[in-house]
Motif scaffolding. Structure first.
Motif, mmCIF file in Angstrom:
data_model
loop_
_atom_site.group_PDB
_atom_site.id
_atom_site.type_symbol
_atom_site.label_atom_id
_atom_site.label_comp_id
_atom_site.label_asym_id
_atom_site.label_seq_id
_atom_site.Cartn_x
_atom_site.Cartn_y
_atom_site.Cartn_z
ATOM 1 N N ALA A 1 -13.055 -5.823 62.564
ATOM 2 C CA ALA A 1 -11.709 -5.524 62.088
ATOM 3 C C ALA A 1 -11.170 -4.338 62.876
ATOM 4 N N VAL A 2 -9.959 -4.445 63.419
ATOM 5 C CA VAL A 2 -9.398 -3.363 64.224
ATOM 6 C C VAL A 2 -8.210 -2.692 63.532
ATOM 7 N N GLN A 3 -8.001 -2.997 62.248
ATOM 8 C CA GLN A 3 -7.064 -2.244 61.432
ATOM 9 C C GLN A 3 -7.443 -2.462 59.970
ATOM 10 N N GLY A 4 -7.030 -1.522 59.149
ATOM 11 C CA GLY A 4 -7.385 -1.616 57.744
ATOM 12 C C GLY A 4 -8.570 -0.726 57.390
ATOM 13 N N VAL A 5 -8.951 -0.729 56.130
ATOM 14 C CA VAL A 5 -9.945 0.206 55.611
ATOM 15 C C VAL A 5 -11.353 -0.053 56.166
ATOM 16 N N LYS A 6 -11.634 -1.275 56.587
ATOM 17 C CA LYS A 6 -12.976 -1.584 57.087
ATOM 18 C C LYS A 6 -13.122 -1.359 58.591
ATOM 19 N N SER A 7 -12.035 -1.091 59.243
ATOM 20 C CA SER A 7 -12.052 -1.040 60.706
ATOM 21 C C SER A 7 -13.007 0.016 61.243
ATOM 22 N N SER A 8 -12.864 1.254 60.792
ATOM 23 C CA SER A 8 -13.684 2.346 61.326
ATOM 24 C C SER A 8 -15.171 2.094 61.125
ATOM 25 N N SER A 9 -15.545 1.647 59.931
ATOM 26 C CA SER A 9 -16.966 1.432 59.647
ATOM 27 C C SER A 9 -17.537 0.297 60.493
ATOM 28 N N GLU A 10 -16.755 -0.769 60.696
ATOM 29 C CA GLU A 10 -17.250 -1.893 61.498
ATOM 30 C C GLU A 10 -17.376 -1.508 62.975
ATOM 31 N N VAL A 11 -16.432 -0.744 63.475
ATOM 32 C CA VAL A 11 -16.515 -0.290 64.872
ATOM 33 C C VAL A 11 -17.726 0.614 65.046
ATOM 34 N N ARG A 12 -17.957 1.512 64.066
ATOM 35 C CA ARG A 12 -19.100 2.421 64.155
ATOM 36 C C ARG A 12 -20.424 1.649 64.089
ATOM 37 N N ALA A 13 -20.462 0.620 63.268
ATOM 38 C CA ALA A 13 -21.693 -0.178 63.150
ATOM 39 C C ALA A 13 -22.011 -0.879 64.475
ATOM 40 N N SER A 14 -20.995 -1.439 65.114
ATOM 41 C CA SER A 14 -21.212 -2.107 66.406
ATOM 42 C C SER A 14 -21.609 -1.102 67.481
ATOM 43 N N LEU A 15 -20.984 0.060 67.441
ATOM 44 C CA LEU A 15 -21.315 1.107 68.412
ATOM 45 C C LEU A 15 -22.773 1.541 68.263
ATOM 46 N N SER A 16 -23.197 1.691 67.002
ATOM 47 C CA SER A 16 -24.577 2.088 66.726
ATOM 48 C C SER A 16 -25.552 1.010 67.181
ATOM 49 N N GLN A 17 -25.218 -0.253 66.947
ATOM 50 C CA GLN A 17 -26.091 -1.352 67.339
ATOM 51 C C GLN A 17 -26.248 -1.434 68.856
ATOM 52 N N LEU A 18 -25.140 -1.294 69.573
ATOM 53 C CA LEU A 18 -25.201 -1.345 71.034
ATOM 54 C C LEU A 18 -26.031 -0.198 71.597
ATOM 55 N N ASN A 19 -25.925 0.968 70.994
ATOM 56 C CA ASN A 19 -26.725 2.110 71.451
ATOM 57 C C ASN A 19 -28.205 1.884 71.160
ATOM 58 N N ALA A 20 -28.501 1.276 70.014
ATOM 59 C CA ALA A 20 -29.892 1.051 69.635
ATOM 60 C C ALA A 20 -30.545 -0.008 70.519
ATOM 61 N N GLU A 21 -29.809 -1.055 70.840
ATOM 62 C CA GLU A 21 -30.375 -2.146 71.647
ATOM 63 C C GLU A 21 -30.498 -1.777 73.124
ATOM 64 N N LYS A 22 -29.609 -0.926 73.597
ATOM 65 C CA LYS A 22 -29.635 -0.445 74.983
ATOM 66 C C LYS A 22 -29.639 -1.584 76.002
ATOM 67 N N LYS A 23 -28.835 -2.613 75.733
ATOM 68 C CA LYS A 23 -28.763 -3.746 76.646
ATOM 69 C C LYS A 23 -27.516 -3.702 77.520
ATOM 70 N N VAL A 24 -26.613 -2.762 77.254
ATOM 71 C CA VAL A 24 -25.364 -2.670 78.020
ATOM 72 C C VAL A 24 -25.309 -1.314 78.728
ATOM 73 N N ASP A 25 -24.497 -1.264 79.781
ATOM 74 C CA ASP A 25 -24.368 -0.039 80.575
ATOM 75 C C ASP A 25 -23.113 0.747 80.229
ATOM 76 N N VAL A 26 -22.147 0.116 79.611
ATOM 77 C CA VAL A 26 -20.907 0.776 79.205
ATOM 78 C C VAL A 26 -20.332 0.011 78.019
ATOM 79 N N ILE A 27 -19.624 0.734 77.140
ATOM 80 C CA ILE A 27 -19.041 0.113 75.951
ATOM 81 C C ILE A 27 -17.525 0.290 75.999
ATOM 82 N N VAL A 28 -16.796 -0.804 75.796
ATOM 83 C CA VAL A 28 -15.333 -0.763 75.750
ATOM 84 C C VAL A 28 -14.887 -1.025 74.311
ATOM 85 N N ILE A 29 -14.107 -0.097 73.758
ATOM 86 C CA ILE A 29 -13.502 -0.285 72.433
ATOM 87 C C ILE A 29 -12.024 -0.566 72.656
#
Length: 402
Positions: free
Chosen positions: A178-206
């Motif tokens: 979700a990129v707007q609304g009350v759930k947006s920030s938490s969902e973006v943070r969750a994906s950001l955390s997952q990408l950092n934990a998996e370490k499979k990408v070299d750069v993240i675009v939001i």
């Protein structure tokens, strides 16, 4: 150059307008509160013009907005509405007028929210979260890109398509949230955390497309800003349009003005790189060719020298020189030895004459008593004492009788 300080030194209108424009362009963006007295939307135009009047004084500013900002506002923007406007002063030379290029607009009811956002911005800046020195470098050619975007959004399509146009083999790990609304920030943070934990990408675009001030508020959420600051993987912010500046833009390691712009900043253009490699190859070939030519010239010059052109003559010449040097050295050594002998012989004879052995050779003797002391006169010896007498060749013993 005219200075405009006298009628004789008047400057042209364009010069005066340019000078005013340069000064006004340096002014920072500001928050302005006022009342809208008119709104003009020209058919087919992407711009909305309005007059913003002070509610307690005779003062008016001209404000221009991108049409999308006005159309995406949750509140209808009409004459008589008291609003907060965030914009940057500009001077339009062709019209000779000062305008405010608006970035955000909201009824005064949203003013407190904007003030809070500005305070949060200052707070995070004071903590150093926006400092240039903490930003991480974007890799030249990432193997895989993490993409956090809206579900089936145009922004997702723009980033993926334009990136693959530049570098066809690039891979994406897409997280639709979700990129707007009350759930947006938490969902973006969750994906950001997952990408950092998996370490499979070299750069993240939001990324997400444009929207109203309220639509973009999740990308100024304090928890999200701190999560981006803590990300081990570099983060690129590509939110909205050029005029949109959520706090995510300040904390990200790189800001792209639009989703399409992000593609040009995260991967190089394959055609440009091939062209660059071709130029390098051509340059290398030219340098190698020039080096070969220089070495060939040097070799030809070397072959023309006597040492290689007529080696036997060269060797004989140097052999004669060496023989002459050898003969001269032998004569010099012989002369030196003779000179040293002439100096040494008389001194050797003198030394022999003065030495104790020379004295003994002339018939003298050295007499010592029983304790080895030297006997210089008869009183130095006693009756019956055995004396040691040293002559030139050997020694003998004698006893004192009287």
């Amino acid at each position: 150059m005219a200075t405009g300080q006298s009628p004789e030194d008047a400057i042209q209108v364009k010069d005066a307008a340019r000078a005013l424009s340069e000064i006004i362009t340096q002014l920072p963006s500001v928050w302005i509160e006022g009342q809208i007295t008119s709104v003009k939307i020209r058919p087919g135009s992407d711009w909305v013009f309005m007059d913003l009047r002070d509610v307690s004084a005779d003062a008016t500013l001209n404000v221009v907005f991108n049409r999308s900002v006005i159309e995406n506002s949750p509140t209808e923007i009409t004459s008589g509405l008291r609003v907060l406007v965030h914009g940057k002063p500009e001077f339009w030379m062709n019209r000779g007028s000062l305008i405010i290029r608006g970035k955000a607009i909201s009824p005064v009811g949203l003013g407190e929210l904007m003030i809070q956002l500005e305070k949060l911005k200052q707070k995070l800046a004071a903590e150093g979260l926006f400092a240039p020195e903490r930003k991480k470098a974007i890799p030249f050619l990432p193997k895989k890109i993490g993409l956090i975007c809206g579900r089936a959004s145009a922004a997702m399509k723009d980033v993926i398509e334009n990136t693959k146009l530049r570098w066809p083999g690039i891979e994406f790990d897409v997280h639709e949230v979700a990129v707007q609304g009350v759930k947006s920030s938490s969902e973006v943070r969750a994906s950001l955390s997952q990408l950092n934990a998996e370490k499979k990408v070299d750069v993240i675009v939001i990324t997400r497309g444009g929207g109203s001030f309220e639509d973009l508020l999740p990308f100024s959420d304090e928890l999200l800003i701190r999560a981006v600051a803590a990300s081990v993987i570099p983060v690129v912010s590509a939110i909205g349009h050029e005029q949109d500046t959520p706090l995510l833009d300040y904390v990200a390691d790189l800001r792209a003005s639009t989703p399409t712009d992000a593609a040009s900043k995260i991967v190089p253009d394959l055609d440009d790189e091939i062209d660059l490699i071709d130029r390098f190859i051509d340059s290398m070939r030219e340098r190698i060719s020039n080096r070969i030519e220089r070495e060939q010239v040097s070799l030809e010059r070397l072959l023309e020298t006597s040492a290689l052109n007529s080696p036997s003559e060269f060797i004989q010449t140097h052999r004669d020189e060496l023989f002459d040097l050898k003969s001269g050295l032998r004569e010099l050594i012989t002369s030196k030895i003779n000179n040293e002998q002439s100096w040494f012989k008389p001194r050797l004879a003198q030394l022999r004459t003065l030495s104790p052995m020379g004295t003994l050779a002339r018939g003298f003797a050295i007499v010592r008593g029983k304790d080895g002391k030297l006997i210089r006169k008869s009183s130095d010896a006693s009756i019956g004492e055995v004396l040691d007498i040293r002559v030139e060749k050997d020694s003998l013993k004698a006893q004192v009788t009287k």
